[in-house]
Design a protein around this motif. Structure first.
Motif, PDB file in Angstrom:
ATOM      1  N   UNK A   1       2.732   3.743   3.224  1.00 18.52           N
ATOM      2  CA  UNK A   1       3.762   4.115   4.699  1.00 18.52           C
ATOM      3  C   UNK A   1       4.263   2.646   5.042  1.00 18.52           C
ATOM      4  N   UNK A   2       5.765   2.955   5.129  1.00 14.74           N
ATOM      5  CA  UNK A   2       6.437   1.888   5.361  1.00 14.74           C
ATOM      6  C   UNK A   2       7.051   2.054   6.975  1.00 14.74           C
ATOM      7  N   UNK A   3       7.243   0.986   7.514  1.00 16.57           N
ATOM      8  CA  UNK A   3       7.576   0.836   8.917  1.00 16.57           C
ATOM      9  C   UNK A   3       8.863   0.086   9.184  1.00 16.57           C
ATOM     10  N   UNK A   4      10.082   0.308   9.426  1.00 19.40           N
ATOM     11  CA  UNK A   4      11.240  -0.577   9.522  1.00 19.40           C
ATOM     12  C   UNK A   4      11.405  -0.725  10.847  1.00 19.40           C
ATOM     13  N   UNK A   5      12.150  -2.020  11.228  1.00 14.54           N
ATOM     14  CA  UNK A   5      12.340  -2.155  12.850  1.00 14.54           C
ATOM     15  C   UNK A   5      13.722  -1.580  13.170  1.00 14.54           C
ATOM     16  N   UNK A   6      14.445  -1.000  12.379  1.00 18.61           N
ATOM     17  CA  UNK A   6      15.540  -0.125  12.651  1.00 18.61           C
ATOM     18  C   UNK A   6      15.560   1.054  11.725  1.00 18.61           C
ATOM     19  N   UNK A   7      16.187   2.172  12.345  1.00 22.15           N
ATOM     20  CA  UNK A   7      16.401   3.362  11.328  1.00 22.15           C
ATOM     21  C   UNK A   7      17.590   2.998  10.221  1.00 22.15           C
ATOM     22  N   UNK A   8      17.361   3.281   9.181  1.00 19.05           N
ATOM     23  CA  UNK A   8      18.109   3.195   7.850  1.00 19.05           C
ATOM     24  C   UNK A   8      18.940   4.248   7.663  1.00 19.05           C
ATOM     25  N   UNK A   9      20.132   4.345   7.584  1.00 17.59           N
ATOM     26  CA  UNK A   9      21.000   5.242   7.459  1.00 17.59           C
ATOM     27  C   UNK A   9      21.116   5.636   6.112  1.00 17.59           C
ATOM     28  N   UNK A  10      21.054   6.442   5.509  1.00 20.62           N
ATOM     29  CA  UNK A  10      21.107   6.710   3.901  1.00 20.62           C
ATOM     30  C   UNK A  10      21.848   7.927   3.599  1.00 20.62           C
ATOM     31  N   UNK A  11      22.090   9.033   4.528  1.00 21.99           N
ATOM     32  CA  UNK A  11      23.019  10.111   4.229  1.00 21.99           C
ATOM     33  C   UNK A  11      23.975  10.197   5.364  1.00 21.99           C
ATOM     34  N   UNK A  12      25.311  10.922   4.969  1.00 26.32           N
ATOM     35  CA  UNK A  12      26.368  11.150   5.781  1.00 26.32           C
ATOM     36  C   UNK A  12      25.536  12.394   6.851  1.00 26.32           C
TER      37      UNK A  12
END
Length: 267
Positions: free
Chosen positions: A235-246
Motif C-alpha cells: 500500500x502506497x500513500x502519496x502526499x498529493x493525488x497523481x494525475x495519470x489519465x485525462x
C-alpha cells in the motif's frame, strides 16, 4: 645317585634353553602393528552473518516485469531477522486501456498523461513460520516492511506524425501525450508509444509512505546460494493525488499485489 643328579641338571638346562629360544622366536616373529594417526581435522564451521538477494517482480499494477528489488538480511540465531531493501517499481492506473487505433502495429495508452515510478527504501523484519526439515526442503517466512515512497511523476510520451503547415514537411516527433490534446500540433496523428527514456528531464517527485506484508517461500539452497518466491501486498500513500489519465480524478493511494523471484547469496 650321581647319575640321577646329572640327569636333573641336564633337564633343567634344556628347559631353560628351550624357554629362551621360544621367547626369542616369539619376539622375532611378532611385528608391531603400525597405527596411522588420524589425519581428519574438522575445520571450524563458518558462521553466516548476512545474505543479499536481487529480485524481479510482476505486479497487478504493471506488465509482466513490474520492478526490481535489492535486499540484504542480517542473520542471527533467533527466528526473526532484520533486513533493508530498496525497490524500483512502475505503477499503472487500473483504468488504463490500449487505444483501439494503431499504426503499423504500434499501440499506445489512450488518454494517459503521466507515468508513475516509485522508489521505496525500506526496513523490514522476517519471521520463520515453518522451518526446513533435517533432510532439507522449503521454509516459509513471514515478511513485514515499511518506509518512504518516492513517487516520480513523468510525462507520458508518444510518437506523432506531424505536418508543418509552413513547409508542408512531415516529420515524426516524440511529444507528451498532453500536447496532442491542446492543439499544439494540429493535424497530427499518434503513431504509438515513444521511448520510455523520454521525459525524465521533466520528472516531478511526490513524497509518500508505504507498508508491505508478504509470505516468502525459501526454496532449497545449494552451497551458499539460495532462491525464494515472495507473494505479498503493498500500500502506497502519496502526499498529493497523481494525475495519470485525462479527465480522470487523480489518486493518492495505490494498492498493489506482487510476486517476486529472489536469487541471492549468503556469506
Amino acid at each position: 645317585m650321581r647319575y640321577c643328579f646329572f640327569l636333573s641338571c641336564l633337564f633343567i638346562s634344556l628347559s631353560s634353553w628351550a624357554q629362551r629360544k621360544s621367547t626369542s622366536a616369539e619376539s622375532t616373529l611378532q611385528i608391531p602393528s603400525k597405527q596411522t594417526p588420524s589425519k581428519q581435522t574438522k575445520l571450524p564451521s563458518e558462521k553466516l552473518t548476512s545474505t543479499w538477494a536481487i529480485g524481479i517482480s510482476t505486479t497487478t499494477n504493471s506488465g509482466i516485469i513490474g520492478g526490481f528489488s535489492f535486499r540484504r538480511y542480517w542473520l542471527n540465531e533467533g527466528k526473526s531477522q532484520s533486513f533493508a531493501q530498496i525497490d524500483a517499481d512502475i505503477i499503472k492506473d487500473y483504468r488504463e486501456f490500449t487505444s483501439p487505433y494503431s499504426y503499423n502495429g504500434r499501440s499506445y495508452i489512450e488518454g494517459k498523461l503521466n507515468q508513475l515510478i516509485v522508489i521505496r527504501p525500506e526496513y523490514g523484519r522476517r519471521w520463520t513460520l515453518l522451518q526446513k526439515s533435517a533432510e532439507g526442503g522449503p521454509a516459509l517466512k513471514g515478511i513485514f516492511t515499511t518506509g518512504p515512497s518516492i513517487g516520480l511523476q513523468k510525462p507520458y510520451y508518444v510518437d506523432i506524425s506531424y505536418t508543418n503547415t509552413a513547409t508542408t514537411q512531415t516529420t515524426t516527433l516524440a511529444v507528451p501525450y498532453a500536447k496532442t490534446l491542446d492543439n499544439s500540433y494540429p493535424k497530427a496523428f499518434i503513431i504509438g508509444d515513444a521511448s520510455f527514456l523520454n521525459g525524465f528531464s521533466e520528472v516531478k517527485p511526490v513524497p509518500g509512505w508505504h507498508v508491505k506484508s508478504a509470505l516468502n517461500l525459501e526454496l532449497e539452497s545449494f552451497k551458499q546460494n539460495h532462491m525464494s518466491l515472495e507473494l505479498g501486498f503493498c500500500l502506497d500513500y502519496f502526499t498529493k493525488p497523481i494525475e495519470m489519465l485525462n479527465q480522470t480524478e487523480g489518486r493518492g493511494v495505490y494498492t498493489t499485489g506482487y510476486l517476486t523471484f529472489f536469487f541471492g547469496k549468503s556469506h
